[in-house]
Design a protein around this motif. Sequence first.
Motif, PDB file in Angstrom:
ATOM      1  N   SER A  83       5.179  -6.798  -4.176  1.00 49.27           N
ATOM      2  CA  SER A  83       3.862  -7.048  -4.412  1.00 49.27           C
ATOM      3  C   SER A  83       2.941  -7.106  -5.848  1.00 49.27           C
ATOM      4  O   SER A  83       2.633  -8.296  -6.202  1.00 49.27           O
ATOM      5  N   LEU A  84       2.670  -6.908  -6.955  1.00 42.49           N
ATOM      6  CA  LEU A  84       2.942  -6.537  -8.459  1.00 42.49           C
ATOM      7  C   LEU A  84       3.263  -7.315  -8.784  1.00 42.49           C
ATOM      8  O   LEU A  84       2.169  -7.755 -10.126  1.00 42.49           O
ATOM      9  N   MET A  86      -8.861  -0.435 -12.065  1.00 42.20           N
ATOM     10  CA  MET A  86      -9.286  -0.386 -11.011  1.00 42.20           C
ATOM     11  C   MET A  86     -10.276   0.184  -9.771  1.00 42.20           C
ATOM     12  O   MET A  86     -10.751  -1.207  -9.745  1.00 42.20           O
ATOM     13  N   TYR A 101       5.275   1.880 -13.097  1.00 40.40           N
ATOM     14  CA  TYR A 101       6.111   2.046 -11.054  1.00 40.40           C
ATOM     15  C   TYR A 101       7.530   1.531 -11.973  1.00 40.40           C
ATOM     16  O   TYR A 101       8.396   2.307 -11.177  1.00 40.40           O
ATOM     17  N   ALA A 153       1.027  -1.029   0.070  1.00 40.50           N
ATOM     18  CA  ALA A 153      -0.371   0.434  -0.430  1.00 40.50           C
ATOM     19  C   ALA A 153       0.456   1.214  -0.135  1.00 40.50           C
ATOM     20  O   ALA A 153       0.504   2.289  -0.927  1.00 40.50           O
ATOM     21  N   VAL A 209      -6.502  -5.558  -7.718  1.00 37.65           N
ATOM     22  CA  VAL A 209      -5.510  -5.393  -8.983  1.00 37.65           C
ATOM     23  C   VAL A 209      -5.303  -7.150  -8.281  1.00 37.65           C
ATOM     24  O   VAL A 209      -4.310  -7.513  -9.510  1.00 37.65           O
ATOM     25  N   PHE A 255      -6.112   3.605  -5.346  1.00 39.34           N
ATOM     26  CA  PHE A 255      -4.651   2.959  -6.174  1.00 39.34           C
ATOM     27  C   PHE A 255      -3.624   2.735  -4.287  1.00 39.34           C
ATOM     28  O   PHE A 255      -2.661   2.252  -4.167  1.00 39.34           O
ATOM     29  N   THR A 256      -3.895   3.669  -4.053  1.00 35.87           N
ATOM     30  CA  THR A 256      -2.753   3.606  -2.616  1.00 35.87           C
ATOM     31  C   THR A 256      -3.084   2.883  -1.711  1.00 35.87           C
ATOM     32  O   THR A 256      -1.867   1.836  -0.449  1.00 35.87           O
ATOM     33  N   VAL A 257      -4.115   2.218  -1.597  1.00 39.31           N
ATOM     34  CA  VAL A 257      -4.281   0.916  -0.650  1.00 39.31           C
ATOM     35  C   VAL A 257      -4.144  -0.579  -1.681  1.00 39.31           C
ATOM     36  O   VAL A 257      -4.441  -1.783  -1.040  1.00 39.31           O
ATOM     37  N   SER A 258      -4.059  -0.230  -3.171  1.00 34.26           N
ATOM     38  CA  SER A 258      -4.122  -1.161  -4.008  1.00 34.26           C
ATOM     39  C   SER A 258      -4.709  -2.554  -3.591  1.00 34.26           C
ATOM     40  O   SER A 258      -3.999  -3.484  -3.861  1.00 34.26           O
ATOM     41  N   ILE A 307       0.218  -2.063 -14.122  1.00 32.90           N
ATOM     42  CA  ILE A 307       0.690  -0.613 -13.638  1.00 32.90           C
ATOM     43  C   ILE A 307       2.166  -1.065 -13.379  1.00 32.90           C
ATOM     44  O   ILE A 307       3.853  -0.515 -12.823  1.00 32.90           O
ATOM     45  N   GLY A 357       3.647   3.567  -1.664  1.00 29.21           N
ATOM     46  CA  GLY A 357       4.150   3.173  -2.084  1.00 29.21           C
ATOM     47  C   GLY A 357       4.030   4.368  -2.877  1.00 29.21           C
ATOM     48  O   GLY A 357       4.552   5.713  -1.799  1.00 29.21           O
ATOM     49  N   VAL A 358       5.392   4.942  -4.064  1.00 29.67           N
ATOM     50  CA  VAL A 358       4.671   6.546  -4.459  1.00 29.67           C
ATOM     51  C   VAL A 358       4.006   7.257  -4.424  1.00 29.67           C
ATOM     52  O   VAL A 358       3.983   8.639  -4.436  1.00 29.67           O
ATOM     53  N   GLY A 359       2.712   6.766  -4.492  1.00 21.79           N
ATOM     54  CA  GLY A 359       1.266   7.214  -4.494  1.00 21.79           C
ATOM     55  C   GLY A 359       1.108   7.717  -3.047  1.00 21.79           C
ATOM     56  O   GLY A 359       0.438   8.838  -2.457  1.00 21.79           O
ATOM     57  N   SER A 376       6.535  -1.749  -3.105  1.00 20.55           N
ATOM     58  CA  SER A 376       4.790  -2.072  -3.344  1.00 20.55           C
ATOM     59  C   SER A 376       5.526  -2.563  -5.333  1.00 20.55           C
ATOM     60  O   SER A 376       4.339  -3.607  -5.698  1.00 20.55           O
ATOM     61  N   VAL A 421      -3.459  -7.782  -6.256  1.00 19.37           N
ATOM     62  CA  VAL A 421      -2.462  -7.841  -5.011  1.00 19.37           C
ATOM     63  C   VAL A 421      -2.883  -7.970  -3.575  1.00 19.37           C
ATOM     64  O   VAL A 421      -1.646  -9.577  -3.062  1.00 19.37           O
TER      65      VAL A 421
END
Length: 446
Positions: free
Chosen positions: A319-320, A385, A101, A18, A227, A221-224, A97, A20-22, A316, A229
């Motif tokens: 996980s992707l 998403m 990423y 969760a 997708v 996006f921020t909690v992933s 992503i 990440g760069v976000g 992050s 994951v």
Amino acid sequence: MQTKFSKLGFILATAGSAVGVGNIWRFPYIAGEYGGGVFVLTYLLALFVVSFPLLVGETFLGQFGRKDAVSSLEAIAPEGKKYWKVLGFSIVSAFLILAFYNVVVGWILYYAYISLTSLPQNSQEAKEAFDIIASQKPILSVVFFTIGSFIVSWIIYRGVDKGIQRMNLFLMPALVVVLLFMFGYAMTLDSFFKAIEFLFTSDLAKFNSEAVLVAIGQAFFTVSVGVGVVMTYASFSDKHQNILHSSLWIIFLDTFIAIIAGIMIFTFLFANNIPLSESVGLAFKSMPVAFASFGKIGSLLAFMFFVSLAFASITSAISLLEAPVSYLTQRLNISRAKATIFISLGVYVVGLACLFSYMDGFSFLSIAKKPLFDVFNIVTSSVLMPLSGLLMAIFIGWVLDKRFVFNYMKERGFKNQVVFLSWYYLVKIISPIILVAVALKELKII
Ligand code: PHE
């Protein structure tokens, strides 16, 4: 499926995904761009009303299914409705992503490197440094992109326990320590309160319906979620892990780090009145100048900042990569090594296309005048998403039997009927309504 994460390991790994760069790069600049306080409030609301319930839901699906995303959904779907397994193919979004990423991971590594050697000293130099890595020197860019991609693939190759869990047990605490250290330093500066004011007072003129869409997109996006994951990680979690408890921890860590990073970033920028560049520029063009303005300690701060970004982005990225790798290993019975190499190569090629789409002379790598990098970014976070989030909400709320869901959840933190029902109806009714409204708005129907 065997459990591979300890209880703490699962929480840290999912929080690692969760955060990440976000959080450190995207959240601060959109908060600044869309009106500060009102935006932050809208974001928090979206987080609790939509993302949190779906995070709980996705964890439930993975923890119950105990396999890759597609197989988990197949296992849990009632007879006659097994076709819901297609929702598991949201792991394709994870692949897309990851492609862009990893490009950002490459930039971050490059910046960590120049922080120690040749930190840009003014806006002009900072702009040049960014142009070099993003659009002018393809070879340099490819080198850093390759290093980043390699690190990510290596961790996944090492496996869930020795790779993912071990890295997160080390990198997440390290990230928090580095950020808190920098935050502590920021607190000693006069601009600290100015930063808080900037982030938390509302500028209603900047807040509009687009801001609401951006806030919801960011919350996703921020909690992933959406997708596959979280589902994949949850499939490795302890069978009896308390889902309410772990989800609360993940959301807390994610929000805490976004806010800490936001305050810290603006404190540094305001300390010497560094002009704010918009979007991508905030971390890569404005921050280096802010650090340089601190003199000697600046280089160290810059290095710490980019190292923390590197930690956050790598936890992050892995996980992707794990989501599609899990699919290949479990569904098609391919060895982990082969699956990792295969998916990594695919991501690498698509990633190169994203990387080159920003390079001078490669404007053909674009769709509707937007570079592929941006297309992937927008399509995944604003379309794919939320769409799979919506389908997941429908699946849990309308396809699965409520009693069945309750029986599983009551052992995992949702014993209290009020708590269970609040979560259940947020998933079944509220999030679909919000997500459909967002879709209609994006399609300009309302
Ligand atoms: N949550 C990550 C971030 O904030 C991005 C991400 C999205 C990671 C989806 C995994 C899955 O940067």
